[in-house]
Design an enzyme around this catalytic site. Structure first.
Site, mmCIF file in Angstrom:
data_model
loop_
_atom_site.group_PDB
_atom_site.id
_atom_site.type_symbol
_atom_site.label_atom_id
_atom_site.label_comp_id
_atom_site.label_asym_id
_atom_site.label_seq_id
_atom_site.Cartn_x
_atom_site.Cartn_y
_atom_site.Cartn_z
ATOM 1 N N CYS A 51 -2.704 -16.361 -43.625
ATOM 2 C CA CYS A 51 -3.203 -15.519 -43.796
ATOM 3 C C CYS A 51 -1.748 -14.476 -44.273
ATOM 4 O O CYS A 51 -0.824 -14.806 -43.089
ATOM 5 C CB CYS A 51 -3.712 -14.794 -42.048
ATOM 6 N N GLN A 52 -2.006 -13.195 -45.538
ATOM 7 C CA GLN A 52 -1.081 -12.783 -45.211
ATOM 8 C C GLN A 52 -0.011 -12.068 -44.746
ATOM 9 O O GLN A 52 0.913 -11.504 -44.295
ATOM 10 C CB GLN A 52 -0.808 -12.382 -46.759
#
Length: 140
Positions: A51-52
């Site tokens: 996940c960013q």
């Protein structure tokens, strides 16, 4: 409620909105109702890889059902994990493992996310299912 019934409910809710700005606002609102993870679980061990933004998820088994809590440092991501937790929390591990996630395509979520957020979504689903596999193994 079954996983399928919850997914149908989410599809119905998203179909009420005409455009994606309204759907994003709804997702942000859903994020505000997320069962928040306790601070002690906001650690590297609970971060979803891929996940960013930062997303923490914790799972515990209660009466043979998985109960998830989570948090994120990004409001859209918080909404996404809130939707997934709504679908999978308070369900039996085997039901989570067996569940499909077609509702994501039906509400058009993946196609309206940036590529990095779409990857994050896939990572979130994968992590929730991994928790289910781990707890199912304990139950067997």
């Amino acid at each position: 409620m079954t996983i399928e019934a919850i997914q149908e409910e989410i599809i119905d809710e998203f179909s009420m909105f005409d455009d994606w700005m309204q759907r994003y606002e709804y997702m942000i609102d859903l994020g505000k109702s997320l069962p928040l993870i306790e601070e002690e679980f906001k650690t590297e061990d609970h971060i979803i890889k891929g996940c960013q933004s930062k997303v923490w998820v914790h799972a515990k088994l209660q009466e043979n059902k998985l109960v998830f809590t989570a948090d994120s440092d990004a409001i859209i991501t918080k909404g996404i994990i809130a939707i997934l937790i709504r679908v999978f929390s308070n369900q039996k591990p085997q039901d989570i493992i067996d569940a499909n996630t077609n509702f994501i395509d039906e509400i058009g979520l993946k196609e309206h996310l940036s590529p990095t957020r779409a990857n994050g979504l896939v990572s979130m689903i994968k992590q929730l299912k991994l928790y289910a596999v781990a707890y199912q193994t304990q139950l067997n």
